[in-house]
Each structure stands twice: as structure tokens, then as C-alpha cells.
Design an enzyme around this catalytic site. Structure first.
Site, PDB file in Angstrom:
ATOM      1  N   ASP A  40      12.206   5.997  -8.172  1.00  0.00           N
ATOM      2  CA  ASP A  40      11.928   6.431  -9.418  1.00  0.00           C
ATOM      3  C   ASP A  40      12.780   7.621  -9.422  1.00  0.00           C
ATOM      4  OD1 ASP A  40      10.153   4.560  -9.998  1.00  0.00           O
ATOM      5  OD2 ASP A  40       8.592   5.679 -10.724  1.00  0.00           O
ATOM      6  N   LYS A  60      -0.166  -3.951  -3.471  1.00  0.00           N
ATOM      7  CA  LYS A  60      -1.438  -3.552  -3.031  1.00  0.00           C
ATOM      8  C   LYS A  60      -1.536  -1.974  -3.746  1.00  0.00           C
ATOM      9  CE  LYS A  60      -5.042  -1.853  -0.766  1.00  0.00           C
ATOM     10  NZ  LYS A  60      -5.584  -0.263  -0.740  1.00  0.00           N
ATOM     11  N   SER A  98       1.009  -1.275  -0.047  1.00  0.00           N
ATOM     12  CA  SER A  98       0.046  -0.045   0.191  1.00  0.00           C
ATOM     13  C   SER A  98       0.931   1.437  -0.050  1.00  0.00           C
ATOM     14  CB  SER A  98      -1.141  -0.151   1.217  1.00  0.00           C
ATOM     15  OG  SER A  98      -1.983   1.026   1.192  1.00  0.00           O
TER      16      SER A  98
END
Length: 552
Positions: free
Chosen positions: A317, A331, A306
């Protein structure tokens, strides 16, 4: 505001009673599924409302047995939500929503288990440290077979949650399925008040190397992380380990806020994409990087989920951190809360999460996982290999190759310390008496602390103490003999030392006691000690990953 709410710990949603017309309108607007063959009602929403009302009226007045009209409407709602095939969408009566709000704020009554629907079973994602569920011996990956004598094979998450939650001091009995164990394991757990502190402690592990474990993403997470890192910086912080292992996630806005601490302003953190335009949005950082000169290693595992995946994905990233460990849970969806008549709430999945470079965090829930292909960590946790073949490739903002395909794939895969097949088989034998084992373990640890007031973290359980512990389990004879028990002794010693450390020195002491078994943590420390900057850290991790790929 859209929020990703963690799967509620412990309990079934109590069905509310409310006005039939309101329910009918809700059911049809949400799904509108009652189409009668041969009649085109697609353009007439009122016909559908009328049909449902007529069905309920006929059943209530003419069915051979007495029925509860309110229950019929509740069944319609349940069926509608179940037909979405989404474990994260649910209907919350007003009182259940109030309980959920209390839990989000950091306190509730229960057993301390994070659960989700997986493969048709309510499955434990994480047993939170120091809670009754964790002390009882329930582990991530365990599946509920029974709760209070009620079969759990048809339960959804919310139904299990309500049975598990309750006033502190009361007990709940469960039976759990565990990979490798043929018969369900029974546990009787005493509920307690669960205080959800996001960062239980922060430490300097080595000169210049700080450690912050973020255990959940709740309303206070960003404040707690900021305070912890600021404190470590005052102690000479030069490199940071942010530990997200076992973090089941939580609130979307707090996942963004934690990421914001480590990114420059106006950088994308996460994108939500939904069917409606208003459900698609990009969230960006709003303030300068508070710790721009501090290289970061983020630790993750298969139970990092999550909002914790948002943090790991954003820092990876943007090349702000390297991610070490195992691929995360996957999730990645947004649950929006819609207030309904009477104070009830619809929690509905309205969008999915994507990292700044466009990687989908959500994993395909229908993907088949062969549970027979796994190892057992020294902690007793199941370890499944990370499958990289076929995963789509992306580029980080700095040009590094990253892998998508659900979850966050680490830059450097590092498995935990594992047991041999013989040791694992012996552990599985002990698992069958896990309830009695953990109760005896707790009692032994309490007595040990009383008898050894001068013990310090780093102690080792002696052979004589292992024998003494075995002797406290006379009922095992004939089921788990001494040879099997001793074959599993590496695991037994690990648990004994952790439980003793927890009783003596709390979470921080337990962590320090277990450090020598933590291969992922050791790798993170080694990387930071050799890398004075983020660029150096990324280069070293890339080299290590290339060595893994070449098999050297």
C-alpha cells in the site's frame, strides 16, 4: 492487548470444570440465546440465567440416563461458540491457554502443522520446515479424515490440535484426505519438540541481493528480521527479497513491528474494525525506515496468512515493496483473549483487519472453490489460479492500482513450476502410499549422506540413484509400477534432492538445492538486479504485469 494468534498446531481443547453460576453468566452475557416463545425476556438478563439453570437442573435430576452437570455447561459453551460460525473463536481452559502461551513464545511439543477449519474439515495450512509433519509428507491443503482412529469430519480446529500435540517421542496416527487421491492416506508421526525460529537463515543469493525467509510471526520475528537484514547489509545488501511464502502468520503486534522496520515513521500499517468503538484502531509505524535505500520484493503464496498478510499489504500500500507470487490466504481477523473465572480464557474474534488504503484482508470463508481446477507444483503442492475478475480496485498511497476482495493480490502473479497432467496423475498414484514413500525417502537420504560425505548443494540425483530408490519400495509392485514411478520422476527427484540436502546441510542447504526450481524466487532476483531503486522496481513490475494482461 488484541492479538491474532495462529491456529494452534495439533490438539483438542480439554473441557474445564468450573462454577455453574459463572458459566451461566458467561454464556448469557456472551450470547443470551435462550428465548422462550411467547414471553418477552429481552429486557431481563436474569430471567435468561434462571431459565438455563432450570434446564440444567431438570436434566441433571430427571433425565433417564446419568449426566455430568459440568458437561452440560461445557456443551452450552461449545454450542454458543459454534453458533458464531467462526473457526478462530474458542474457549481455552487454563491449562490449554498455558500451552498456547508456551507455543507463542516459540516452543511446544507436537508435529509442526498449522491447521484451520475450512469447508467443514480441519485443513493443513502449512507443514513447518524440518518438523515431523513435514518430514512425514503431509502438505498444505491436506484434510484430516481420522486422528488416532477418531473421525475428524465433525472436529473443530482446537479438537484436532489437542490430539496432535503431546510429549516428544510419542506417536500419533492420522489419515489424511488429499485432492486428487480417492482414499485417505495414513501417516504415523513421532512427535518432537518444535522450536519455532522465525528466520531460520539469511543469505546473499547474488551480489547485492539478500534473502530473508520469515516463516512465522512470533514474539521474536521483528528482532530476527532486523538482525538478518542488518547482517546482510554488512555484506553489501542492495536489494532484499522478503519471503513470506508458507508463513501462517501469528501475532498482530509483531506483524506491525516487522512492517515498521521498512516504513517511515507515523505511517498507517493496519486498521482493525470491530463492532465496538474500542475494537477499532489504526496502528502506525513509530520509527524511521531503517533500510530506505533498499528496494524490496515480497514473495507470497496461497498459504501466506494472518499477520504475514499485514506485512505484505502495508508495504504494498505504501509503495515500499512490490509483491510477487500468488494471492494470499485471506485470514484477516483479530482474536482478543479474555480471562475468565478460574484462569480459563475466551479467545474471541473481535475485529477484522484492513490495509492502510482500506482493503479487507479477510476472505469470504463461504466462497466456493472448485478443487478440480488446479495444477500440481513440482513440490506436490496444489496450485489454484488467481481469480482477478470482480475484485474491487484501490489506489496505493503512490497512485498504483491495487486489488482487494480478500487476501493480498500480488503486483505480479508468478506461478510455481508445475507438473504436466500426466506427471500429476502419476504423482497422485504415489500419494496413495505417501506414508511409506516418505519413510523410505527419509531413510534413503540418511544413507545417501553417509555414503556421499563430499556432496555439495547443487548436486543432481542420477538415474541409477533413482532406480536404487525405487528398488527400496518392493511393496509398491502391482500398485505403482515402474513406468508410473518414472513418469513422476521429476517430482521424485525434487523430493529426493531436498531431503538429502536437508539431512546434509539443514534448512539453508535445502533452500539452495531447490533454487533452480523456484520460478518465483528467480523472478524476484531478476527484478532486483535490473532495478537500482524502489521507483525503478515498481515501474518494472508494472510493465511486466501489463505484459501479462495483454497476453504477450
Amino acid at each position: 492487548m488484541d492479538r491474532s494468534n495462529r491456529e494452534p498446531e495439533g490438539g483438542i481443547v480439554r473441557r474445564g470444570v468450573f462454577a455453574p453460576v459463572a458459566v451461566v453468566a458467561f454464556a448469557v452475557m456472551a450470547g443470551g440465546w435462550l428465548l422462550q416463545e411467547g414471553v418477552d425476556r429481552a429486557s431481563n438478563i436474569y430471567v435468561r440465567i434462571r431459565v438455563l439453570q432450570e434446564v440444567v437442573d431438570h436434566v441433571e435430576s430427571s433425565f433417564v440416563d446419568d449426566v455430568d452437570a459440568a458437561g452440560l455447561y461445557n456443551s452450552a459453551i461449545d454450542g454458543l461458540i459454534r453458533d458464531l460460525d467462526d473457526p478462530h473463536s474458542s474457549f481455552l481452559p487454563a491449562d490449554e491457554y498455558e500451552n498456547l502461551s508456551i507455543r507463542i513464545e516459540g516452543e511446544y511439543g507436537g508435529v509442526g502443522l498449522e491447521v484451520v477449519d475450512r469447508g467443514g474439515w480441519v485443513t493443513v495450512v502449512s507443514a513447518m520446515s524440518g518438523t515431523p509433519g513435514q518430514r512425514a509428507g503431509i502438505r498444505a491443503g491436506d484434510q484430516f479424515f481420522e486422528i488416532e482412529g477418531i473421525p475428524a469430519d465433525t472436529m473443530v480446529t482446537e479438537e484436532a490440535v489437542e490430539l496432535l500435540r503431546g510429549p516428544p517421542g510419542t506417536e500419533v496416527t492420522v489419515k489424511m484426505l488429499r485432492p486428487g487421491v480417492e482414499e485417505p492416506i495414513e501417516f504415523t508421526i513421532e512427535r518432537a519438540t518444535i522450536l519455532l525460529r522465525a528466520v531460520p537463515f539469511a543469505l546473499m543469493l547474488e551480489p547485492g541481493i539478500g534473502y530473508v525467509p520469515l516463516q512465522t510471526v512470533s514474539e521474536t520475528s521483528s528482532r530476527e528480521v532486523r538482525a538478518a537484514v542488518d547482517s546482510l547489509r554488512g555484506e553489501g545488501l542492495e536489494g532484499l527479497i522478503l519471503d513470506l511464502r508458507g508463513n501462517p502468520g501469528g501475532l498482530l503486534d509483531e506483524g506491525i513491528a516487522v512492517s515498521d522496520l521498512f516504513l517511515e515513521a507515523e505511517l498507517p500499517i493496519v486498521e482493525t474494525r470491530g463492532r465496538a468503538a474500542r475494537q477499532s484502531q489504526t496502528y502506525s509505524s513509530s520509527s524511521p525506515d531503517r533500510y530506505r535505500d533498499v528496494p524490496i520484493v515480497v514473495l507470497v503464496d496461497g498459504t501466506s496468512a494472518s499477520a504475514s498478510e499485514i506485512i505484505a499489504g502495508a508495504l504494498q500500500d505504501h509503495d515500499r515493496a512490490v509483491v510477487v507470487g500468488e494471492t494470499t490466504y485471506g485470514k484477516g481477523s483479530v482474536q482478543s483473549l479474555f480471562r475468565l473465572t478460574g484462569g480459563d480464557v475466551l479467545r474471541l474474534t473481535t475485529a477484522r483487519w484492513y490495509t492502510p488504503v482500506g482493503r479487507l484482508i479477510d476472505r469470504d470463508r463461504d466462497a466456493v472453490v472448485d478443487v478440480t481446477e488446479h495444477e500440481l507444483a513440482i513440490s506436490g503442492q496444489v496450485v489454484r489460479p488467481t481469480v482477478l475478475d470482480g475484485r474491487p480496485e484501490y489506489e496505493s498511497l503512490g497512485g498504483r492500482t491495487l486489488l482487494g476482495g480478500g487476501g493480498i493480490t500480488p503486483d505480479l502473479y508468478v506461478a510455481p513450476e508445475t507438473l504436466s497432467p500426466e506427471e500429476a496423475e502419476a504423482v497422485y498414484r504415489v500419494f496413495r502410499r505417501a506414508g511409506g514413500f516418505t519413510a523410505a525417502l527419509f531413510n534413503y537420504a540418511v544413507a545417501f549422506v553417509q555414503d556421499h560425505p563430499n556432496a555439495q548443494p547443487g548436486f543432481a540425483v542420477r538415474d541409477s540413484e533413482l532406480e536404487d530408490f525405487y528398488e527400496t519400495l518392493p511393496e509398491w509392485r502391482g500398485e505403482v509400477d515402474r513406468d508410473e514411478f518414472m513418469t513422476a520422476q521429476r517430482w521424485v527427484r525434487y523430493l529426493m534432492e531436498r531431503e538429502i540436502a536437508l539431512q546434509a546441510w539443514g534448512d539453508a542447504g535445502q533452500f539452495q538445492q531447490s533454487r533452480r526450481h523456484d520460478t518465483q524466487l528467480a523472478t524476484a532476483i531478476e527484478l532486483l538486479q535490473a532495478a537500482p531503486s524502489t521507483a525503478d522496481l515498481i515501474a518494472r513490475v508494472a510493465a511486466a504485469a501489463n505484459e501479462q494482461d495483454s497476453g504477450s
